[in-house]
Design a protein around this motif. Structure first.
Motif, short mmCIF file in Angstrom:
data_model
loop_
_atom_site.label_atom_id
_atom_site.label_comp_id
_atom_site.label_asym_id
_atom_site.label_seq_id
_atom_site.Cartn_x
_atom_site.Cartn_y
_atom_site.Cartn_z
N PHE A 29 10.05 4.06 -4.23
CA PHE A 29 8.67 3.08 -4.45
C PHE A 29 8.68 1.66 -4.63
O PHE A 29 9.74 1.30 -5.11
CB PHE A 29 7.88 3.79 -5.61
CG PHE A 29 7.52 5.28 -5.25
CD1 PHE A 29 6.38 5.61 -4.75
CD2 PHE A 29 8.28 6.33 -5.86
CE1 PHE A 29 6.13 6.93 -4.44
CE2 PHE A 29 8.09 7.46 -5.50
CZ PHE A 29 7.09 7.97 -4.92
N ASN A 30 7.55 0.89 -4.28
CA ASN A 30 7.74 -0.56 -4.29
C ASN A 30 7.91 -1.04 -5.69
O ASN A 30 8.46 -2.03 -5.74
CB ASN A 30 6.47 -1.05 -3.55
CG ASN A 30 6.51 -0.84 -2.12
OD1 ASN A 30 7.84 -1.11 -1.60
ND2 ASN A 30 5.45 -0.81 -1.48
N ASN A 31 7.54 -0.23 -6.56
CA ASN A 31 7.81 -0.78 -7.81
C ASN A 31 9.16 -0.75 -8.44
O ASN A 31 9.50 -1.21 -9.77
CB ASN A 31 6.66 0.06 -8.82
CG ASN A 31 7.10 1.33 -8.92
OD1 ASN A 31 7.10 2.03 -8.00
ND2 ASN A 31 7.18 1.93 -10.36
N TYR A 32 9.92 0.04 -7.84
CA TYR A 32 11.28 0.07 -8.12
C TYR A 32 11.96 -1.20 -7.94
O TYR A 32 11.60 -2.13 -7.30
CB TYR A 32 12.21 0.97 -7.28
CG TYR A 32 11.84 2.62 -7.39
CD1 TYR A 32 10.71 3.03 -8.18
CD2 TYR A 32 12.50 3.56 -6.66
CE1 TYR A 32 10.28 4.32 -8.51
CE2 TYR A 32 12.13 4.79 -7.17
CZ TYR A 32 11.08 5.25 -8.00
OH TYR A 32 10.74 6.60 -7.84
N SER A 52 13.91 -7.15 -6.95
CA SER A 52 12.71 -5.98 -6.86
C SER A 52 12.25 -5.74 -5.60
O SER A 52 12.33 -6.52 -4.69
CB SER A 52 11.40 -6.85 -7.55
OG SER A 52 10.03 -6.51 -7.34
N TRP A 53 12.02 -4.59 -5.31
CA TRP A 53 11.78 -3.92 -4.06
C TRP A 53 10.42 -4.59 -3.55
O TRP A 53 10.27 -4.54 -2.39
CB TRP A 53 11.76 -2.57 -4.19
CG TRP A 53 12.03 -1.85 -2.84
CD1 TRP A 53 10.95 -1.28 -2.14
CD2 TRP A 53 13.24 -1.54 -1.94
NE1 TRP A 53 11.56 -0.84 -0.74
CE2 TRP A 53 12.78 -0.97 -0.91
CE3 TRP A 53 14.47 -1.57 -2.48
CZ2 TRP A 53 13.96 -0.48 -0.19
CZ3 TRP A 53 15.66 -1.43 -1.72
CH2 TRP A 53 15.14 -0.70 -0.47
N SER A 54 9.65 -5.06 -4.29
CA SER A 54 8.34 -5.24 -3.88
C SER A 54 8.03 -6.63 -3.68
O SER A 54 8.04 -7.00 -2.35
CB SER A 54 7.12 -5.04 -4.74
OG SER A 54 7.47 -5.70 -6.04
N ASP A 55 8.43 -7.55 -4.16
CA ASP A 55 8.33 -8.95 -3.90
C ASP A 55 9.82 -9.75 -3.58
O ASP A 55 9.58 -10.94 -3.30
CB ASP A 55 7.43 -9.69 -5.01
CG ASP A 55 8.13 -9.80 -6.23
OD1 ASP A 55 7.45 -10.11 -7.19
OD2 ASP A 55 9.41 -9.17 -6.46
N ARG A 72 17.26 -7.24 0.66
CA ARG A 72 16.80 -5.86 0.75
C ARG A 72 15.90 -5.78 2.21
O ARG A 72 15.14 -6.84 2.58
CB ARG A 72 15.97 -5.34 -0.35
CG ARG A 72 14.44 -5.60 -0.22
CD ARG A 72 14.04 -6.98 -0.81
NE ARG A 72 12.56 -6.98 -1.18
CZ ARG A 72 11.71 -7.86 -0.40
NH1 ARG A 72 12.36 -8.34 0.73
NH2 ARG A 72 10.69 -7.85 -0.78
N ASN A 74 13.23 -3.47 3.55
CA ASN A 74 12.20 -2.41 3.27
C ASN A 74 11.93 -1.38 4.26
O ASN A 74 11.82 -0.01 4.07
CB ASN A 74 10.86 -3.03 2.83
CG ASN A 74 10.82 -3.78 1.66
OD1 ASN A 74 11.41 -5.10 1.86
ND2 ASN A 74 10.26 -3.17 0.74
N LYS A 77 14.96 0.46 4.30
CA LYS A 77 15.58 1.18 2.78
C LYS A 77 17.05 0.94 2.65
O LYS A 77 17.70 1.67 1.94
CB LYS A 77 15.20 2.72 2.62
CG LYS A 77 13.78 2.88 3.04
CD LYS A 77 13.54 4.31 3.14
CE LYS A 77 13.62 5.18 1.90
NZ LYS A 77 13.09 6.71 1.84
#
Length: 128
Positions: A29-32, A52-55, A72, A74, A77
């Motif tokens: 998940f993006n919050n990971y 941070s995976w999201s930003d 990363r 996305n 993955k």
């Protein structure tokens, strides 16, 4: 459940470069947050870098700042660790980890016990 598999380790001379990859599967998940740790024989597992995976916010250990870059993809993955200007003291087994961020705070963490999932590790050896 999350599965993490590291690859890209090997033997390199001092001053050389390697790029490690961490392929993730399962529910990401993006919050990971994702992190890299390393452990040399007879020593504790030490923090290297996190993202941070999201930003894409990053955090580095002082020992690798200016030499290592975490990133990363996305879509794939996959998390990467580009390692330049390698030194013999960088020799260790490198581990990829994932933090679900279920506890208080959304900051990037630098302690191994704060991460929930781990890969099997990949050996990096830097010769002098």
């Amino acid at each position: 459940q999350v599965q993490l598999v590291e690859s890209g380790g090997g033997l390199v001379q001092a001053g050389g470069s390697l790029r490690l990859s961490c392929a993730a599967s399962g529910r990401i998940f993006n919050n990971y947050a994702m992190g890299w740790f390393r452990q040399a024989p007879g020593k504790e597992r030490d923090f290297v870098a996190a993202i941070s995976w999201s930003d894409g916010t990053t955090y580095y250990a002082n020992s690798v700042k200016g030499r290592f870059t975490i990133s990363r993809d996305n879509v794939k993955k996959t998390v990467y660790l580009q390692m330049n200007s390698l030194k013999p003291e960088d020799t260790a087994v490198y581990y990829c980890a994932a933090d679900r961020r279920t506890s208080s705070g959304s900051y990037l963490k630098s302690h191994s016990y704060e991460y929930d999932y781990w890969g099997q590790g990949t050996q990096v050896t830097v010769s002098s």
